[in-house]
Design an enzyme around this catalytic site. Structure first.
Site, short mmCIF file in Angstrom:
data_model
loop_
_atom_site.label_atom_id
_atom_site.label_comp_id
_atom_site.label_asym_id
_atom_site.label_seq_id
_atom_site.Cartn_x
_atom_site.Cartn_y
_atom_site.Cartn_z
N LYS A 78 0.83 -1.21 0.00
CA LYS A 78 0.00 0.00 0.00
C LYS A 78 0.87 1.26 0.00
CE LYS A 78 -2.33 -1.51 3.60
NZ LYS A 78 -1.89 -2.93 3.65
N THR A 79 1.90 1.27 0.83
CA THR A 79 2.82 2.42 0.85
C THR A 79 3.54 2.55 -0.48
OG1 THR A 79 3.13 2.16 3.24
CG2 THR A 79 4.75 3.48 2.06
N ASP A 123 -1.34 6.50 6.27
CA ASP A 123 -1.36 5.06 6.57
C ASP A 123 -2.27 4.81 7.77
OD1 ASP A 123 -0.72 2.43 6.25
OD2 ASP A 123 1.24 2.56 7.22
N THR A 172 -5.74 -1.49 6.89
CA THR A 172 -5.78 -2.96 6.98
C THR A 172 -7.16 -3.43 7.43
OG1 THR A 172 -4.90 -2.81 9.23
CG2 THR A 172 -3.32 -3.16 7.46
N ARG A 231 6.58 -8.16 1.60
CA ARG A 231 7.44 -7.65 2.67
C ARG A 231 8.13 -8.79 3.39
NH1 ARG A 231 4.31 -4.24 6.84
NH2 ARG A 231 4.34 -2.72 5.14
#
Length: 360
Positions: A78-79, A123, A172, A231
């Site tokens: 997402k980032t 975020d 999330t 990640r």
């Protein structure tokens, strides 16, 4: 809101950015591995196509793109997508998080400092304070914020016009976003877990950037233990690289990857120490359940939130744990994964569809 509150919030915000920029080597490595454009992004084909259309249309109109909401489990990019949106639009990017915006003044300080076309990334946007959330409604829709000057009956609301900007929110837990906020986003993209083939491509790309000699079977082994998350795949690659450098000739093969990941307590399905501890406690101490999440957390020596938000989602997804009205239950697959015989009553209880449900 008072002028001194606005100034203080703005100072706190920019000082937090400075601290974030000065973080350690892991952040620099993570940043180097991020794709810079949509074409470099691996996986998420549906979101890539949809987002690419939104950005191209905005470029042709020479306007800021619609506000974008990105949802999905942690670690899916997402980032990275927020950074890509800014790069694709050749616009500056400002980054903050929902928990950091505790007052409306914090948000006003950030918004009033934006330039035309700038991308603001928030975020965990669902964790913003309610006053800031309500201020954001007006900012997103009318590009304006109202700043209150003075106190009591003499207080005056001064409207401040904002330049057109693009808000990229990441969450999330999309279900926790209020409807009015969710409806103000022009595009919503849900990121799915990656399949092993895409994760292999990501691991190979990262290995090239890190100058790691990686064999195909080594890439497949790392991808298979990465829980569908880029990640985690990149983190495991770095740990396997360290093992290969110290214990071998630096080449990552399947055998080296297996030894390294076994050392770091990541099993062939991607379960880590906490996951296995939860399953072991559920099966060995509580006979497969049902057992409450708080009791389970105490048994493994962790906070309830850690078990509920870190371990449980993956265990449910892999079919090792089920939620029932009476508590958590180990499925037959969990017993088999631990090498334990499956009790007859556990098998019947775990797969009774009438009793399975998702708890709040």
């Amino acid at each position: 809101m008072h002028e001194d509150d606005l100034d203080r919030a703005e100072e706190d915000y920019f000082s937090s950015l400075t601290i974030a920029e000065a973080d350690g080597d892991d952040r620099a490595v993570e940043a180097a591995l991020r794709p810079k454009t949509l074409d470099e992004l691996i996986g998420q084909q549906r979101v890539r196509e949809q987002l690419g259309l939104v950005l191209e249309a905005a470029r042709q109109r020479e306007r800021a793109p619609d506000h974008v909401l990105l949802s999905g489990p942690p670690g899916l990019g997402k980032t990275t997508l927020a950074m890509i949106i800014a790069a694709e639009m050749s616009a500056p990017l400002r980054i903050t998080s929902g928990p950091a915006i505790t007052h409306a003044g914090d948000l006003a300080a950030i918004l009033s400092g934006l330039n035309e076309g700038e991308v603001l990334f928030v975020d965990e946007i669902h964790r913003m304070s309610r006053p800031a959330e309500e201020m954001l409604y007006l900012a997103m829709e009318d590009f304006r914020v109202d700043v209150v000057i003075g106190k009591g009956p003499g207080a005056t609301a001064i409207p401040i016009d904002l330049p057109p900007f693009t808000l990229v929110g990441a969450t999330t837990r999309a279900g926790l976003l209020p409807g009015p906020l969710r409806d103000r986003f022009g595009f919503t993209g849900h990121l799915e877990l990656y399949d092993p083939a895409d994760l292999e491509l990501i691991v190979r790309r990262s290995a090239g950037l890190l100058d790691v000699t990686l064999k195909d079977d080594g890439a497949a082994e790392i991808a298979g233990r990465s829980r569908g998350t880029p990640r985690i795949a990149n983190r495991l690659l770095r740990r396997v690289r360290d093992y290969a450098q110290v214990k071998a000739d630096g080449t990552v093969t399947q055998q080296i990857a297996e030894k390294a990941l076994d050392l770091y307590e990541v099993d062939p399905l991607g379960l880590d120490r906490l996951d296995l501890a939860v399953l072991d406690a559920l099966c060995r101490r509580f006979g497969g359940g049902p057992v409450g999440i708080s009791t389970l957390a105490v048994a493994v020596g962790e906070e309830r939130e850690t078990v509920e938000e870190v371990a449980e989602p993956f265990l449910v997804r892999t079919g090792f744990l089920a939620r029932t009205p009476r508590g958590r239950v180990a499925t037959p697959a969990a017993w088999e994964h631990l090498g334990l015989p499956v009790p007859a009553n556990a098998e019947a209880a775990a797969w009774s569809r009438d009793t399975l449900w998702d708890e709040a």
